[in-house]
Design a protein around this motif. Structure first.
Motif, PDB file in Angstrom:
ATOM      1  N   THR A 145       0.814  -1.214   0.000  1.00 32.10           N
ATOM      2  CA  THR A 145       0.000   0.000   0.000  1.00 32.10           C
ATOM      3  C   THR A 145       0.848   1.264   0.000  1.00 32.10           C
ATOM      4  N   GLY A 146       2.123   1.168   0.308  1.00 30.26           N
ATOM      5  CA  GLY A 146       2.986   2.341   0.250  1.00 30.26           C
ATOM      6  C   GLY A 146       2.721   3.354   1.324  1.00 30.26           C
ATOM      7  N   ALA A 147       2.071   2.953   2.396  1.00 27.50           N
ATOM      8  CA  ALA A 147       1.726   3.898   3.453  1.00 27.50           C
ATOM      9  C   ALA A 147       2.117   3.328   4.807  1.00 27.50           C
ATOM     10  N   MET A 148       2.420   4.227   5.715  1.00 29.14           N
ATOM     11  CA  MET A 148       2.678   3.815   7.092  1.00 29.14           C
ATOM     12  C   MET A 148       1.342   3.701   7.811  1.00 29.14           C
ATOM     13  N   GLY A 149       1.211   2.753   8.698  1.00 32.60           N
ATOM     14  CA  GLY A 149      -0.045   2.551   9.412  1.00 32.60           C
ATOM     15  C   GLY A 149      -0.845   1.448   8.775  1.00 32.60           C
ATOM     16  N   ASP A 150      -1.786   0.935   9.524  1.00 34.18           N
ATOM     17  CA  ASP A 150      -2.611  -0.170   9.051  1.00 34.18           C
ATOM     18  C   ASP A 150      -3.586   0.285   7.971  1.00 34.18           C
ATOM     19  N   PRO A 151      -3.768  -0.523   6.909  1.00 34.28           N
ATOM     20  CA  PRO A 151      -4.839  -0.224   5.958  1.00 34.28           C
ATOM     21  C   PRO A 151      -6.171  -0.291   6.699  1.00 34.28           C
ATOM     22  N   GLU A 152      -7.017   0.714   6.505  1.00 37.78           N
ATOM     23  CA  GLU A 152      -8.278   0.750   7.234  1.00 37.78           C
ATOM     24  C   GLU A 152      -9.496   0.749   6.339  1.00 37.78           C
ATOM     25  N   GLY A 153      -9.441   1.506   5.252  1.00 35.62           N
ATOM     26  CA  GLY A 153     -10.611   1.618   4.402  1.00 35.62           C
ATOM     27  C   GLY A 153     -10.271   1.266   2.977  1.00 35.62           C
ATOM     28  N   ILE A 154     -11.278   0.776   2.260  1.00 36.78           N
ATOM     29  CA  ILE A 154     -11.066   0.416   0.860  1.00 36.78           C
ATOM     30  C   ILE A 154     -12.343   0.720   0.082  1.00 36.78           C
ATOM     31  N   ALA A 155     -12.176   1.276  -1.117  1.00 41.25           N
ATOM     32  CA  ALA A 155     -13.305   1.569  -1.994  1.00 41.25           C
ATOM     33  C   ALA A 155     -12.880   1.295  -3.423  1.00 41.25           C
ATOM     34  N   VAL A 156     -13.824   0.846  -4.234  1.00 43.92           N
ATOM     35  CA  VAL A 156     -13.527   0.485  -5.618  1.00 43.92           C
ATOM     36  C   VAL A 156     -14.371   1.333  -6.558  1.00 43.92           C
ATOM     37  N   ASN A 157     -13.732   1.889  -7.579  1.00 44.69           N
ATOM     38  CA  ASN A 157     -14.443   2.558  -8.656  1.00 44.69           C
ATOM     39  C   ASN A 157     -14.511   1.549  -9.804  1.00 44.69           C
ATOM     40  N   THR A 158     -15.676   0.952 -10.006  1.00 50.29           N
ATOM     41  CA  THR A 158     -15.819  -0.083 -11.034  1.00 50.29           C
ATOM     42  C   THR A 158     -15.790   0.497 -12.444  1.00 50.29           C
ATOM     43  N   VAL A 159     -16.030   1.798 -12.586  1.00 49.70           N
ATOM     44  CA  VAL A 159     -15.987   2.433 -13.905  1.00 49.70           C
ATOM     45  C   VAL A 159     -14.546   2.577 -14.369  1.00 49.70           C
ATOM     46  N   THR A 160     -13.656   3.052 -13.490  1.00 51.77           N
ATOM     47  CA  THR A 160     -12.256   3.270 -13.862  1.00 51.77           C
ATOM     48  C   THR A 160     -11.361   2.095 -13.479  1.00 51.77           C
ATOM     49  N   ASN A 161     -11.901   1.119 -12.751  1.00 54.56           N
ATOM     50  CA  ASN A 161     -11.153  -0.045 -12.268  1.00 54.56           C
ATOM     51  C   ASN A 161      -9.968   0.378 -11.396  1.00 54.56           C
ATOM     52  N   LYS A 162     -10.237   1.326 -10.502  1.00 52.64           N
ATOM     53  CA  LYS A 162      -9.235   1.782  -9.538  1.00 52.64           C
ATOM     54  C   LYS A 162      -9.706   1.402  -8.137  1.00 52.64           C
ATOM     55  N   ILE A 163      -8.761   1.025  -7.289  1.00 56.18           N
ATOM     56  CA  ILE A 163      -9.033   0.655  -5.911  1.00 56.18           C
ATOM     57  C   ILE A 163      -8.317   1.662  -5.029  1.00 56.18           C
ATOM     58  N   TYR A 164      -9.032   2.214  -4.057  1.00 58.68           N
ATOM     59  CA  TYR A 164      -8.493   3.244  -3.173  1.00 58.68           C
ATOM     60  C   TYR A 164      -8.392   2.681  -1.762  1.00 58.68           C
ATOM     61  N   VAL A 165      -7.194   2.799  -1.158  1.00 65.56           N
ATOM     62  CA  VAL A 165      -6.952   2.247   0.174  1.00 65.56           C
ATOM     63  C   VAL A 165      -6.480   3.371   1.088  1.00 65.56           C
ATOM     64  N   SER A 166      -7.194   3.557   2.199  1.00 61.36           N
ATOM     65  CA  SER A 166      -6.759   4.518   3.213  1.00 61.36           C
ATOM     66  C   SER A 166      -6.050   3.753   4.313  1.00 61.36           C
ATOM     67  N   SER A 167      -5.095   4.401   4.947  1.00 61.18           N
ATOM     68  CA  SER A 167      -4.331   3.781   6.022  1.00 61.18           C
ATOM     69  C   SER A 167      -4.363   4.683   7.251  1.00 61.18           C
ATOM     70  N   GLN A 168      -4.398   4.042   8.398  1.00 61.49           N
ATOM     71  CA  GLN A 168      -4.458   4.771   9.657  1.00 61.49           C
ATOM     72  C   GLN A 168      -3.251   5.683   9.821  1.00 61.49           C
ATOM     73  N   LEU A 169      -3.506   6.926  10.161  1.00 60.60           N
ATOM     74  CA  LEU A 169      -2.491   7.935  10.461  1.00 60.60           C
ATOM     75  C   LEU A 169      -1.497   8.150   9.328  1.00 60.60           C
ATOM     76  N   SER A 170      -1.923   7.938   8.101  1.00 57.51           N
ATOM     77  CA  SER A 170      -1.061   8.118   6.948  1.00 57.51           C
ATOM     78  C   SER A 170      -1.446   9.392   6.209  1.00 57.51           C
ATOM     79  N   THR A 171      -0.487   9.996   5.553  1.00 54.36           N
ATOM     80  CA  THR A 171      -0.761  11.194   4.759  1.00 54.36           C
ATOM     81  C   THR A 171      -0.857  10.870   3.273  1.00 54.36           C
ATOM     82  N   VAL A 172      -1.116   9.617   2.953  1.00 53.98           N
ATOM     83  CA  VAL A 172      -1.325   9.213   1.562  1.00 53.98           C
ATOM     84  C   VAL A 172      -2.497   8.242   1.463  1.00 53.98           C
TER      85      VAL A 172
END
Length: 183
Positions: free
Chosen positions: A42-69
């Protein structure tokens, strides 16, 4: 054991994992086979916490705890890039509006919502002065409204997806709904 997410047949599932070595990754699992296909850092410090998928663009978005990315994964190539966000993410909420290609992320510690443009990956923040500890988020793509649950202020923030104006709605048993707009 790797966590598994069961979806319809032929639809890959993406599962956030955290190893004992401190490596955060996103594993893609087939819908019924449950064998590991790939691990995507995931390229981020902290635990992955949230995930969302855009099925139109086929992109997956991952948020991580206390991360700035936020990690953005291409669903075809499984390659990833990181998108800097103004404040460290500290909430579980991340949602995608597939119609506008905007991604919304709650930042519980800062009390704001980050908006990422899915085309440019530019991030901006929306602040509702009536919100305290935003935790959950949902998008209505038909009305282009974003709904944020605020735990400590006991209200819901409604964000206009075009203007980014906010309105807080308090709902309590036996009382009428009270609304407050903020520019």
């Amino acid at each position: 054991m790797i966590p598994r997410l069961f979806l319809r047949q032929y639809v890959p599932a993406f599962v956030a994992t955290f190893s004992s070595l401190g490596m955060m990754a996103l594993a893609e699992l087939p819908a019924f086979g449950q064998s590991l296909i790939t691990v995507i850092p995931t390229g981020a410090m902290g635990d992955p916490e949230g995930i969302a998928v855009n099925t139109v663009t086929n992109k997956i978005y991952v948020s991580s705890q206390l991360s700035t990315v936020v990690t953005v994964i291409d669903g075809v190539t499984n390659t990833s890039v990181t998108v800097p966000i103004p404040y460290p993410a500290s909430g579980y909420g991340i949602a995608v509006n597939e119609v506008t290609n905007n991604i919304y992320l709650v930042n519980s510690n800062d009390g704001d919502v980050t908006v990422i443009d899915g085309v440019t990956n530019n991030a901006t923040s929306i602040i509702d002065p009536n919100a305290d500890l935003p935790t959950g988020i949902a998008v209505d793509p038909v009305t282009n409204k974003i709904y944020v649950a605020n735990l400590l202020s006991n209200n819901i923030t409604v964000i206009n997806g075009v203007t980014h104006a906010t309105r807080s709605e308090e709902r309590r048993v036996g009382q009428e709904c009270r609304s407050r707009w903020s520019p």
